[in-house]
Enzyme design. Sequence first.
Site, PDB file in Angstrom:
ATOM      1  CG  ASP A 133     -19.829  24.669 -13.728  1.00  0.00           C
ATOM      2  OD1 ASP A 133     -19.885  25.834 -14.163  1.00  0.00           O
ATOM      3  OD2 ASP A 133     -19.838  24.387 -12.512  1.00  0.00           O
ATOM      4  CB  ALA A 139     -19.050  32.143  -9.572  1.00  0.00           C
ATOM      5  CB  CYS A 182     -21.742 -11.161   7.431  1.00  0.00           C
ATOM      6  SG  CYS A 182     -20.793 -12.263   6.358  1.00  0.00           S
ATOM      7  CG  HIS A 225     -17.814 -10.205   2.913  1.00  0.00           C
ATOM      8  ND1 HIS A 225     -18.816 -10.599   3.771  1.00  0.00           N
ATOM      9  CD2 HIS A 225     -18.441  -9.693   1.822  1.00  0.00           C
ATOM     10  CE1 HIS A 225     -20.000 -10.350   3.221  1.00  0.00           C
ATOM     11  NE2 HIS A 225     -19.794  -9.801   2.044  1.00  0.00           N
ATOM     12  CG  LEU A 278     -28.390  20.301  -4.502  1.00  0.00           C
ATOM     13  CD1 LEU A 278     -29.792  19.808  -4.192  1.00  0.00           C
ATOM     14  CD2 LEU A 278     -27.768  19.477  -5.653  1.00  0.00           C
ATOM     15  CD  GLU A 297     -14.936 -10.312   7.936  1.00  0.00           C
ATOM     16  OE1 GLU A 297     -15.712  -9.907   8.813  1.00  0.00           O
ATOM     17  OE2 GLU A 297     -15.074 -10.021   6.715  1.00  0.00           O
ATOM     18  CB  ALA A 318     -21.011  39.871 -10.367  1.00  0.00           C
TER      19      ALA A 318
END
Length: 362
Positions: A197, A159, A72, A47, A298, A49, A161
Amino acid sequence: MHAALVLARRGLGSAWPNPAVGCVLAREDLDGRIIGRGWTQPGGRPHAETEALSRAGALTQGATAYVTLEPCDHQGETPPCTEALIAAGVTRCVIAIEDPDPRVSGAGIRRLANAGVETQIGLFEQEARHLNAGFLMRVTKGRPLITLKTATTLDGRVATAKGQSKWITGAPARAFAHGLRAENDAIMIGIGTALADQPSLTCRLPGMEDRSPVRIVADSTLRLPVESPLVETAGDVPTWVVTVKSADQDKRQALEAKGIEVIEVAAGNDGRPDLIAVVMELGGRGLTRLLVESGGDLAAALIKHDLADRLAWFRSPKLIGGDGKGAVAAFGIEAIAEAPAFVRDSITDAGDDVLETYRRAI
């Protein structure tokens, strides 16, 4: 504290499932001299610290610790950071924000105070919340912070057409995009983007090749070919495929034989992986920050389900026209009042292009 926040940023994309924390130790009796710096290491430990204390050595007695998140106070794979700070003789601790994790949630502050350590909460609070929004999202809502990234022309086209998209933006903008990959735990695309792609989805900035995120493909019918670059390199970069429970088991076994981790979730009404189920599953696996480099479908689904927390929008000074492909498919908006609203956080030149970042308006 500002220096601690800068240090914490180094852990973004590599500290998960833990938060990316920064810690600076200073001695006010030595004219404010900084004696130790630390940030969360890859995998979440050591961590911040602990790192700062180890660098400070014997100078920690009477020091002030500036920490971007409450230390923590529970025993995990390492001892509590509160104990380490107290044992090192730190007498003051300035904390940007409390940790909402139920295992901490104020317990670290109480432990320090009970040991006589002066505590102060809230310095640079908003900046700390913005930086660790992913961790806070996973703890409070069970899912990662989701950033939708796209690169468009001035008229919002990704993109032509005929589907040609390389390259809408120039090399500087693409370098910025690789930096975004390095700051996220995982990157997700849909199967359409994977097939069209043939991307590698890695971070290819010099010296940062080891900062590539987990790669995730949403693929309801397991169409991802075993010859795909993503599959062929699954042994080098962790790669997950999210599908539905009815997916072909033979194809699943073929992908798993190549090192792909196949994750089954419930299907939505459209037969595709239910997005809510997907992001909750990813949160359950410890992901705190998810970058989505998607096609329009998406992107639209994320926005429709109120899952696009941030936008990273690269804009090129070009025009394609109305027959080009848009960045976001239709998602049922009939009135302006229904449109999701965002607040711009920044605008940055990226060569001839511009990167604008936004966060969802509350």
